[in-house]
Design a protein around this motif. Structure first.
Motif, PDB file in Angstrom:
ATOM      1  N   ALA A  44      47.875   1.885   0.354  1.00  0.00           N
ATOM      2  CA  ALA A  44      46.600   2.612   0.374  1.00  0.00           C
ATOM      3  C   ALA A  44      46.142   2.804   1.827  1.00  0.00           C
ATOM      4  O   ALA A  44      45.801   3.923   2.241  1.00  0.00           O
ATOM      5  N   VAL A  45      46.172   1.724   2.617  1.00  0.00           N
ATOM      6  CA  VAL A  45      45.745   1.795   4.023  1.00  0.00           C
ATOM      7  C   VAL A  45      46.597   2.828   4.773  1.00  0.00           C
ATOM      8  O   VAL A  45      46.080   3.700   5.474  1.00  0.00           O
ATOM      9  N   GLY A  48      45.650   6.473   4.289  1.00  0.00           N
ATOM     10  CA  GLY A  48      44.342   6.981   4.719  1.00  0.00           C
ATOM     11  C   GLY A  48      43.177   6.582   3.835  1.00  0.00           C
ATOM     12  O   GLY A  48      42.071   7.105   3.986  1.00  0.00           O
ATOM     13  N   ILE A  49      43.402   5.644   2.917  1.00  0.00           N
ATOM     14  CA  ILE A  49      42.303   5.182   2.055  1.00  0.00           C
ATOM     15  C   ILE A  49      41.412   4.229   2.868  1.00  0.00           C
ATOM     16  O   ILE A  49      41.913   3.322   3.537  1.00  0.00           O
ATOM     17  N   THR A  50      40.110   4.437   2.781  1.00  0.00           N
ATOM     18  CA  THR A  50      39.187   3.561   3.517  1.00  0.00           C
ATOM     19  C   THR A  50      38.366   2.684   2.569  1.00  0.00           C
ATOM     20  O   THR A  50      37.811   1.670   2.978  1.00  0.00           O
ATOM     21  N   VAL A 127      44.324   6.631  -8.092  1.00  0.00           N
ATOM     22  CA  VAL A 127      44.539   5.442  -8.927  1.00  0.00           C
ATOM     23  C   VAL A 127      45.926   4.914  -8.583  1.00  0.00           C
ATOM     24  O   VAL A 127      46.892   5.681  -8.525  1.00  0.00           O
ATOM     25  N   MET A 128      46.010   3.612  -8.317  1.00  0.00           N
ATOM     26  CA  MET A 128      47.292   2.992  -7.974  1.00  0.00           C
ATOM     27  C   MET A 128      47.519   1.812  -8.913  1.00  0.00           C
ATOM     28  O   MET A 128      46.672   0.918  -8.982  1.00  0.00           O
ATOM     29  N   LEU A 129      48.636   1.819  -9.618  1.00  0.00           N
ATOM     30  CA  LEU A 129      48.888   0.726 -10.563  1.00  0.00           C
ATOM     31  C   LEU A 129      49.733  -0.354  -9.895  1.00  0.00           C
ATOM     32  O   LEU A 129      50.743  -0.064  -9.242  1.00  0.00           O
ATOM     33  N   ASN A 136      58.635   3.629   0.824  1.00  0.00           N
ATOM     34  CA  ASN A 136      59.055   4.775   1.617  1.00  0.00           C
ATOM     35  C   ASN A 136      58.509   4.522   3.020  1.00  0.00           C
ATOM     36  O   ASN A 136      57.301   4.593   3.241  1.00  0.00           O
ATOM     37  N   ASP A 137      59.406   4.155   3.940  1.00  0.00           N
ATOM     38  CA  ASP A 137      58.945   3.732   5.266  1.00  0.00           C
ATOM     39  C   ASP A 137      58.428   4.901   6.096  1.00  0.00           C
ATOM     40  O   ASP A 137      57.691   4.700   7.049  1.00  0.00           O
ATOM     41  N   GLU A 138      58.820   6.137   5.725  1.00  0.00           N
ATOM     42  CA  GLU A 138      58.347   7.286   6.511  1.00  0.00           C
ATOM     43  C   GLU A 138      57.000   7.799   6.029  1.00  0.00           C
ATOM     44  O   GLU A 138      56.080   7.990   6.809  1.00  0.00           O
ATOM     45  N   LYS A 139      56.896   8.047   4.728  1.00  0.00           N
ATOM     46  CA  LYS A 139      55.634   8.558   4.188  1.00  0.00           C
ATOM     47  C   LYS A 139      55.340   7.859   2.870  1.00  0.00           C
ATOM     48  O   LYS A 139      56.067   8.042   1.890  1.00  0.00           O
ATOM     49  N   PRO A 140      54.277   7.035   2.832  1.00  0.00           N
ATOM     50  CA  PRO A 140      53.992   6.296   1.601  1.00  0.00           C
ATOM     51  C   PRO A 140      53.805   7.241   0.405  1.00  0.00           C
ATOM     52  O   PRO A 140      53.386   8.389   0.595  1.00  0.00           O
TER      53      PRO A 140
END
Ligand code: G1P
Length: 290
Positions: A44-45, A48-50, A127-129, A136-140
């Motif tokens: 999440a971090v 870009g989730i704040t 929503v993240m379960l 994915n080390d390049e783009k979550p």
């Protein structure tokens, strides 16, 4: 609009991991040395989730404590000059605002997401379960979805193909390819039998949803397994808005299953510089005797 809010439902009993989950929330079971929920929060971090809302229930206080500041522990580590341990103890709690809500009755995933209505405050959200860890080390994974949301202005589900033999474990999509990895959804069924499955494309624990989902959730009756299903509310949402699916890039582990949990443990240990060589030797010796 940028997506800055995410919800992690973490209210379930975790019966598949009994007896470990009798007194310890399943979200706190570690993969190597980090609680599973922390991998999700780190994604999440990195996406870009704040602001994060974790939906908990009775018996889940360890999650609340984990994301709190451990003042006494930090003071001791600071006094002893143990900087690396201090960094690990601090974890992600400095990087994101973590909020909690209690789901008083376990009425299903849809009901848990509905508990986030005032948190979302009329904005789109993710929503993240916790059972789905994606590497994915390049783009979550979530970042891939929020980028699609920014282009489309519509809800986007993270999906991958799971093979027909696994369709009864997931929300399965009826969809057509829009372009590249993007699909436009026509329908969705929760945990269908093989003969009723419209495809083997499954929703895998990552969603970006418009706030219109809350009206749909409020109107959703009990569905598969006698629970209020997010899947059924998404089907309702499709009546008024387009809904998309994105075949995300990344390795996904179903850590809600014992096989998936073991696979994640082995793979994550092999990625760790401090563990890799000795652990790889052990694995080779073990595999040679199988
Ligand atoms: C939930 C959802 C399902 C989704 C799955 C992904 O099911 O209801 O649609 O495909 O997560 O992991 P659960 O695994 O909680 O039964």
């Amino acid at each position: 609009m940028k997506i800055t809010k995410a919800v992690i439902p973490a209210a379930g009993f975790g019966t598949r991991f009994l007896p470990a989950t009798k007194a310890v929330p399943k979200e706190m079971l570690p993969i190597v040395d980090k609680p599973t929920i922390q991998y999700i929060v780190e994604e999440a971090v990195a996406s870009g989730i704040t602001d994060l809302l974790i939906i908990t229930s009775r018996g889940k206080d360890a999650i609340v404590n984990h994301f709190d500041k451990a003042a006494e522990l930090e003071a001791v580590l600071e006094r002893d000059g143990k900087e690396e341990l201090l960094r690990l103890a601090r974890g992600v709690s400095d990087k994101i605002n973590v909020h909690f809500a209690r789901q008083k009755e376990q009425k299903g995933l849809g009901h848990a997401v509905l508990c986030a209505k005032s948190f979302a405050g009329g904005e789109p959200f993710a929503v993240m379960l916790g059972d789905d860890v994606v590497v994915n080390d390049e783009k979550p994974c979530l970042k891939q979805l929020t980028e699609q949301y920014e282009k489309l202005g519509a809800s986007v589900l993270g999906v991958q193909r799971v093979g027909m033999k696994n369709v009864n474990k997931y929300g399965i999509l009826d969809c057509e390819r829009e372009n590249g990895r993007l699909y436009k959804m026509r329908g969705m069924v929760e945990k269908p039998s093989v003969d009723k499955a419209p495809s083997d494309i499954a929703a895998l624990g990552r969603y970006v949803l418009t706030p219109a989902i809350f009206d749909c959730l409020e109107k959703t009756e009990k569905g598969a397994g006698g629970e209020i299903q997010l899947t059924d509310a998404i089907v309702k949402l499709m009546e008024t808005e387009p809904v998309y699916a994105y075949d995300f890039e990344g390795t996904r582990y179903d850590i809600g299953s014992k096989q998936g949990f073991l696979a994640a443990t082995v793979d994550f240990a092999l990625k760790r510089e401090d563990l890799r060589d000795e652990f790889a030797e052990f694995l080779k010796r073990t595999a040679a005797n199988l």
